[in-house]
Design a protein around this motif. Structure first.
Motif, short mmCIF file in Angstrom:
data_model
loop_
_atom_site.label_atom_id
_atom_site.label_comp_id
_atom_site.label_asym_id
_atom_site.label_seq_id
_atom_site.Cartn_x
_atom_site.Cartn_y
_atom_site.Cartn_z
N SER A 19 4.11 -9.78 -14.11
CA SER A 19 4.24 -8.38 -13.72
C SER A 19 3.08 -7.54 -14.26
O SER A 19 2.86 -6.43 -13.79
N ASN A 64 -0.37 -2.90 -6.21
CA ASN A 64 0.87 -3.48 -5.71
C ASN A 64 0.66 -4.77 -4.94
O ASN A 64 -0.27 -4.86 -4.12
N TRP A 68 6.02 -7.87 -2.79
CA TRP A 68 6.99 -7.26 -3.71
C TRP A 68 7.23 -5.78 -3.42
O TRP A 68 8.29 -5.24 -3.69
N HIS A 69 6.20 -5.09 -2.91
CA HIS A 69 6.32 -3.66 -2.65
C HIS A 69 6.33 -3.34 -1.16
O HIS A 69 6.23 -2.19 -0.78
N TRP A 87 17.28 -10.74 -0.73
CA TRP A 87 15.91 -10.24 -0.65
C TRP A 87 15.80 -8.85 -0.02
O TRP A 87 15.03 -8.01 -0.52
N LEU A 91 14.01 -5.86 -2.13
CA LEU A 91 12.72 -5.31 -1.72
C LEU A 91 12.83 -3.85 -1.34
O LEU A 91 11.94 -3.05 -1.62
N ASN A 94 12.76 -1.84 -4.48
CA ASN A 94 11.40 -1.72 -4.98
C ASN A 94 10.65 -0.58 -4.28
O ASN A 94 9.99 0.24 -4.92
#
Length: 140
Positions: A19, A64, A68-69, A87, A91, A94
């Motif tokens: 991360s 990013n 993930w973003h 998921w 997501l 996020n």
């Protein structure tokens, strides 16, 4: 559709996803440092712990990952076909968290820049870094 891996293997795979100090972050930081900019990394005092904080310019930079973003319109932002009940909400959370953090920062007078992972590919790397540098230094 069931996961292809056992719970233990999936957990191990996920634990290896970094991360902080990711390759894209390191690329951007090295470039900005080479241009003479000094910054703080992952400063927890600010909403979203921005990857780079430049107090002199009152700019926060988020680097990013497209997946993930959920970078809109990006081919790297595909939602997995398996375990979608996990998921999709994850997501979406996020993306919502990103919006909230950017709103909080801008309300406190910070300029926020987002650099996407796909913008750091070889074919557009230099242009992306140059635009970021210009947006930082010309914001003051």
């Amino acid at each position: 559709m069931a996961d292809n891996h056992s719970k233990e293997v999936r957990s191990m795979n996920m634990s290896h996803i970094k991360s902080t100090d990711t390759k894209p972050e390191v690329i951007v930081r090295k470039y900005l440092f080479s241009k003479g900019l000094r910054y703080r990394k992952n400063d927890k005092r600010y909403p979203g712990n921005p990857d780079i904080v430049l107090p002199k310019y009152k700019v926060c930079v988020f680097i990013n990952g497209c997946f993930w973003h959920q970078h809109s319109g990006c081919r790297y932002a595909a939602i997995p076909k398996s375990n979608q009940e996990y998921w999709i909400p994850k997501l979406q959370r996020n993306v919502e968290r990103d919006k909230t953090n950017i709103e909080k920062l801008t309300q406190n007078g910070w300029k926020v820049s987002t650099v996407w992972e796909c913008e750091l590919k070889k074919d557009c790397l230099f242009d992306t870094l140059e635009k970021l540098y210009d947006s930082i230094t010309k914001s003051n």
